[in-house]
Design a protein around this motif. Structure first.
Motif, short mmCIF file in Angstrom:
data_model
loop_
_atom_site.label_atom_id
_atom_site.label_comp_id
_atom_site.label_asym_id
_atom_site.label_seq_id
_atom_site.Cartn_x
_atom_site.Cartn_y
_atom_site.Cartn_z
N HIS A 1 -10.02 -13.72 -17.84
CA HIS A 1 -10.17 -13.43 -17.14
C HIS A 1 -8.90 -13.09 -16.35
O HIS A 1 -7.80 -14.02 -16.25
N TYR A 2 -8.58 -12.09 -16.42
CA TYR A 2 -7.69 -11.64 -15.42
C TYR A 2 -7.10 -10.71 -14.24
O TYR A 2 -8.26 -9.57 -14.37
N PHE A 3 -6.78 -11.01 -13.08
CA PHE A 3 -6.58 -10.34 -12.22
C PHE A 3 -5.50 -10.31 -11.46
O PHE A 3 -4.10 -11.17 -11.46
N ILE A 4 -4.74 -9.05 -10.81
CA ILE A 4 -3.18 -8.87 -9.71
C ILE A 4 -4.03 -8.67 -8.54
O ILE A 4 -4.77 -8.06 -8.34
N ASN A 5 -3.26 -9.20 -7.80
CA ASN A 5 -3.68 -9.28 -6.37
C ASN A 5 -2.31 -8.97 -5.59
O ASN A 5 -0.97 -9.56 -6.26
N ARG A 6 -2.16 -7.95 -5.08
CA ARG A 6 -0.40 -7.42 -4.41
C ARG A 6 -0.71 -7.15 -2.84
O ARG A 6 -2.12 -6.19 -2.19
N LYS A 7 -0.02 -7.99 -1.74
CA LYS A 7 -0.39 -7.37 -1.24
C LYS A 7 1.03 -5.75 -0.51
O LYS A 7 1.93 -6.72 -0.73
N ARG B 1 -6.89 -6.17 -4.91
CA ARG B 1 -7.36 -6.98 -5.78
C ARG B 1 -8.05 -6.64 -7.19
O ARG B 1 -8.84 -6.52 -7.08
N SER B 2 -7.34 -6.33 -8.51
CA SER B 2 -8.02 -5.53 -9.28
C SER B 2 -8.04 -6.56 -10.69
O SER B 2 -6.98 -7.42 -11.28
N GLY B 3 -8.76 -6.49 -11.52
CA GLY B 3 -9.11 -7.12 -12.69
C GLY B 3 -10.24 -6.73 -13.47
O GLY B 3 -10.90 -6.46 -13.42
N VAL B 4 -10.84 -8.23 -14.87
CA VAL B 4 -11.47 -8.13 -15.61
C VAL B 4 -11.47 -9.27 -16.20
O VAL B 4 -11.13 -9.81 -16.52
N MET B 5 -13.00 -9.04 -16.81
CA MET B 5 -13.29 -10.19 -17.40
C MET B 5 -13.95 -10.08 -18.65
O MET B 5 -14.97 -9.76 -18.61
N TRP C 1 -10.07 -3.83 -1.99
CA TRP C 1 -9.68 -3.83 -1.28
C TRP C 1 -9.78 -4.22 0.32
O TRP C 1 -10.99 -3.52 0.81
N LEU C 2 -8.93 -5.02 0.94
CA LEU C 2 -8.85 -5.46 2.24
C LEU C 2 -8.14 -4.44 2.90
O LEU C 2 -6.69 -3.64 2.80
N TYR C 3 -7.91 -3.70 4.07
CA TYR C 3 -7.88 -3.03 4.78
C TYR C 3 -8.11 -3.24 6.38
O TYR C 3 -9.37 -2.66 6.98
N ARG C 4 -7.13 -3.36 7.01
CA ARG C 4 -7.25 -3.61 8.68
C ARG C 4 -6.72 -2.37 9.08
O ARG C 4 -5.28 -2.13 9.78
N PHE C 5 -7.63 -1.13 9.52
CA PHE C 5 -6.71 -0.35 10.04
C PHE C 5 -6.40 -0.11 11.33
O PHE C 5 -6.34 1.40 11.66
N ALA C 6 -7.08 -0.94 12.03
CA ALA C 6 -6.76 -0.95 13.71
C ALA C 6 -6.90 -2.38 13.67
O ALA C 6 -7.32 -3.48 12.58
#
Length: 805
Positions: A434-440, A448-452, A491-496
């Motif tokens: 399992h590998y994922f990349i977390n980007r802020k 956060r995107s990953g593959v298992m 995808w986390l989006y705090r749009f307001a």
């Protein structure tokens, strides 16, 4: 069963008295208290990167006692008084947190892993932060139907037996109502729809005596002394979780505490335990954590003590381990393992036929021999590319194996004659990456995107003796390997300032029969006022069929064809819809409510008109044997849930949960019926309190009341059963009768003694205080030719002693 309970409770009280007498051995010692260390790490909740220079201050303490985090985000706050303490945590640019009622004990340091959320704007985010509670999920991508918990919460509630799965049945929407197993029934779904995940790896059932393909068992293998903060999700969970229909249990193992070696000893009904943790060297932050447990009843049997269980003594042992090595770039390397083995012989031939209750451990007409073993081990590496981006790779191996032998008994003048009738051997090994990349990206965007990748290696066979043919027949068997590929993006989006959107997509491909899925997930939250927030969730979910079900064979080998087995069965699928609200009543009180609807489709059912559906799989110990299934069944679950909670503060906490729901299915005959898990109502009421008896002794008490509707079951055809000499169910009218409602009252009382270098804890957990005989199952007894009801546990006393040093 009454004879068993009298014998067990008598011996339990003797054991409890022994624990209490231990108190007198220590009461004469010096009880002077000494401050303890609170340590841990503070990181950004989105990026996971350490926060340098964060402030940690002990609340309501004179003179001021505080510290700051170092370059790795770590801190050590020394000389903290023993008992319940509160901390103020703050950092420039981040919303502050106030951590209440943290338990600080002698003999070991307290470890905290704290996440702070960056403020998009100073004023508005402070308001939203005030609504967050200790119950929020650890996974920031979960906005609805999620709950976070830690070790203390698992151990707090009466009747939980230090088992995370049993603890979870206190949450809204979850039903247990089974004293013998810890199956998790979420919103009327089969317990087989639950995903177990440990350290970012999907794992088999982490329970002793677990049946192959199931997710529950009689005794949990997870050791609460080794668990870190974890998540439990019941609907529309994030895209990082897949191959599950109903919910996800995401567990983490905590790191060992930095510093000198620390030890834990524990004895109770669940086992005799010993744990150790600490740093590998004096000036190192690399740590180890290891816990071992052995069955208490089996040990007592070896030394000649009888607890009234006869030959049916559960034998089990398990080991939990985690090694943690911090790296220079703020990353880390971890090694983890969880393993256990168990066996039990449930012998009808040993039962006293003069007793009124000969079905306590199963069926008086069979001897059952059961063995099982489970192993999860892995290695993970976390690497920070920069302060906003990190990747994590986890490589793991899992193993699950169980064997069952059933010998049918023929009674003549109360003397049994045994004939082997069922033999089952099942083994599954998994190799997982399992590998994922977390980007802020900034304070508003995080992905956060990953593959298992999972490689399954199976070897299984279920054989049954056919009386009329005088031969053995293998109903299902298989060996070889196949693969499952899962990929996702969250995808986390705090749009307001008051809005949060958490969306994602999950995809999978199953190589065994070329099945695939693409599933969107979305959670939306709006902070209506400073006290009220509303949220909504939507998610598509799917699950592959258990491999033994896919390999079920027709009754006669000569008629085997590819159309009659189940190899072409596709995934079962569901769509979740959720609406919810959270309201802060007062400083410590909150209300949470959700309504939901779940649409299930592509469910395996019989090709010919029948009331069979895989939605009912899991209502028994074994997987159903059916061949020639097709993905044409449907189902629906709907309901409303309410949670009223008081966080632990001022030595008091409370939790009230209620669920009203319906769970229906339709087989190939087109008739809507109740599922086996449609208890229709579940309520839990829990209250707990602590009293300080001086400066070093604390009295704790907790009580819980559970009321749940009875389970539906398929009635027995008494006339046909007598004619055939075996139990015959009315399969033309499945799940048409209902058992009586379930009621249980538990009470737990304990003492905690904080001494200079160690802490003692004594607990007595009295389960089913009213000794109510809740129904467990309805069976046909071929010896008496009568229908009998097997009851669940009556009054059950669980003592426990623990020492930290």
């Amino acid at each position: 069963m009454e004879k068993y309970h009298i014998e067990y409770c008598r011996n339990s009280w003797l054991l409890s008295l022994f624990f209490i007498l231990l108190l007198s051995c220590f009461s004469g010692r010096a009880l002077a208290q000494e401050g303890q260390t609170v340590q841990g790490q503070i990181v950004d909740s989105d990026s996971g990167y350490p926060i340098i220079g964060a402030n940690i201050i002990l609340a309501d303490h004179e003179p001021l006692l505080g510290t700051t985090t170092d370059a790795d985000g770590r801190f050590q706050l020394k000389n903290v008084p023993l008992g319940r303490q509160s901390l103020k945590v703050s950092a420039m640019g981040y919303a502050p947190q106030f951590l209440r009622s943290i338990l600080v004990v002698g003999g070991r340091s307290t470890q905290l892993n704290i996440e702070l959320t960056e403020q998009a704007t100073q004023l508005e985010e402070l308001v939203i932060q005030g609504q967050k509670t200790d119950a929020r999920p650890n996974n920031e991508m979960a906005l609805v139907s999620g709950r976070g918990f830690d070790t203390e919460l698992t151990e707090r509630f009466a009747g939980s037996r230090n088992d995370p799965a049993r603890m979870a049945t206190n949450f809204a929407g979850v039903s247990g109502a089974n004293d013998g197993r810890n199956d998790i029934i979420i919103r009327g779904n089969s317990p087989m729809g639950v995903l177990w995940r440990l350290e970012d790896i999907d794992i088999p059932s982490p329970n002793h005596f677990a049946s192959f393909g199931s997710t529950g068992g009689p005794v949990g293998m997870l050791n609460t002394n080794a668990l870190g903060r974890s998540d439990f999700m019941t609907s529309a969970f994030p895209a990082s979780y897949g191959n599950a229909l109903s919910g996800a249990f995401d567990l983490t193992m905590r790191n060992g505490k930095v510093g000198r070696p620390m030890f834990t000893g524990q004895i109770g009904f669940n086992g005799i335990e010993l744990g150790a943790e600490g740093s590998f060297s004096k000036n190192s932050n690399a740590t180890y954590l290891i816990n071992y447990r052995y069955s208490t009843l089996d040990l007592f049997k070896k030394i000649g003590l009888n607890f009234g269980t006869g030959s049916a003594v559960p034998q089990y042992q398990d080991l939990s381990m985690k090694l943690n090595f911090p790296l220079k770039n703020a990353g880390k390397l971890s090694v983890f393992a969880l393993g256990g083995k168990s066996s039990i012989d449930i012998l009808g031939s040993d039962l006293d036929l003069e007793s009124d209750d000969t079905d306590l451990y199963g069926n008086e007409n069979v001897d059952i021999y059961n063995t099982s073993q489970t192993l999860v081990t892995g290695l993970s590496h976390t690497y920070f590319f920069d302060a906003q981006t990190y990747g994590k790779l986890t490589l793991a191996y899992t193993h699950q194996q169980n064997g069952v032998q059933v010998d049918t008994l023929t009674w003549q003048q109360n003397v049994p004659s045994a004939r082997q009738e069922i033999f089952s051997h099942n083994r599954e090994d998994r190799l997982v990456a399992h590998y994922f990349i977390n980007r802020k990206w900034n304070s508003k965007h995080t992905t956060r995107s990953g593959v298992m990748l999972t490689n399954f290696i199976n070897d299984f066979a279920d054989s049954t003796y056919i009386n009329y043919a005088d031969t053995w027949h293998t109903y299902r068997s298989g060996d070889g390997n196949t693969q499952l590929v899962q990929a996702y993006t969250d995808w986390l989006y705090r749009f307001a300032p008051k809005w949060q959107l958490k969306s994602g997509v999950y995809g999978s491909y199953y190589f065994l029969n070329d099945q695939f899925a693409i599933e969107p997930r979305i959670n939306l939250s709006y902070q209506w006022t400073d006290r009220l927030s509303v949220n909504a969730g939507f998610g598509m979910h799917s699950q592959t069929q258990p491999i033994p079900v896919l390999y079920a064979k027709p009754e006669f080998d000569g008629t085997d064809t590819s159309l009659q087995d189940n190899l072409n069965l596709g995934m079962s699928r569901s769509i979740h819809y959720v609406l919810g609200m959270n309201y802060q009543l007062a400083e410590y009180w909150s209300i949470k409510s959700e309504i939901y609807y779940q649409d299930l489709y592509d469910i395996p059912v019989a090709a010919q008109p029948s009331g069979f559906s895989m939605l009912n799989a899991g209502d028994d110990f074994a997987l159903p044997y059916k061949f020639g299934l097709v993905n044409e069944g449907v189902g629906r679950n709907y309901g409303m849930e309410l949670t009223v909670e008081r966080q632990f503060a001022d030595q008091f906490y409370a939790l009230l949960t209620g669920s009203v729901f319906g769970s229906k299915y339709q087989g190939s005959d087109g008739i809507w019926r109740n599922t086996a898990f449609n208890s229709e109502v579940v309520t839990n009421a829990l209250v707990g309190k602590e009293w300080a008896l001086g400066s070093n002794l604390t009295l704790t008490a907790d009580t819980k009341v559970v009321v749940a509707g009875g389970r539906y079951f398929t009635p027995i055809d008494l006339e046909e059963s007598r004619k055939e000499g075996r139990e015959v169910r009315r399969e033309d009218d499945p799940y048409s009768e209902k058992m009586d409602p379930y009621f249980r009252w538990d009470f737990k009382i304990g003492l905690r003694l904080n001494q200079k270098k160690l802490t003692h804890e004594w607990v007595i957990d009295i389960q089913n205080l009213t000794n109510r005989q809740n129904g467990y199952s309805i069976n046909y007894n071929s010896r008496t030719e009568q229908i009998t009801q097997v009851s669940q546990l009556g009054l059950f006393v669980v003592p426990q002693y623990r020492i930290y040093f």
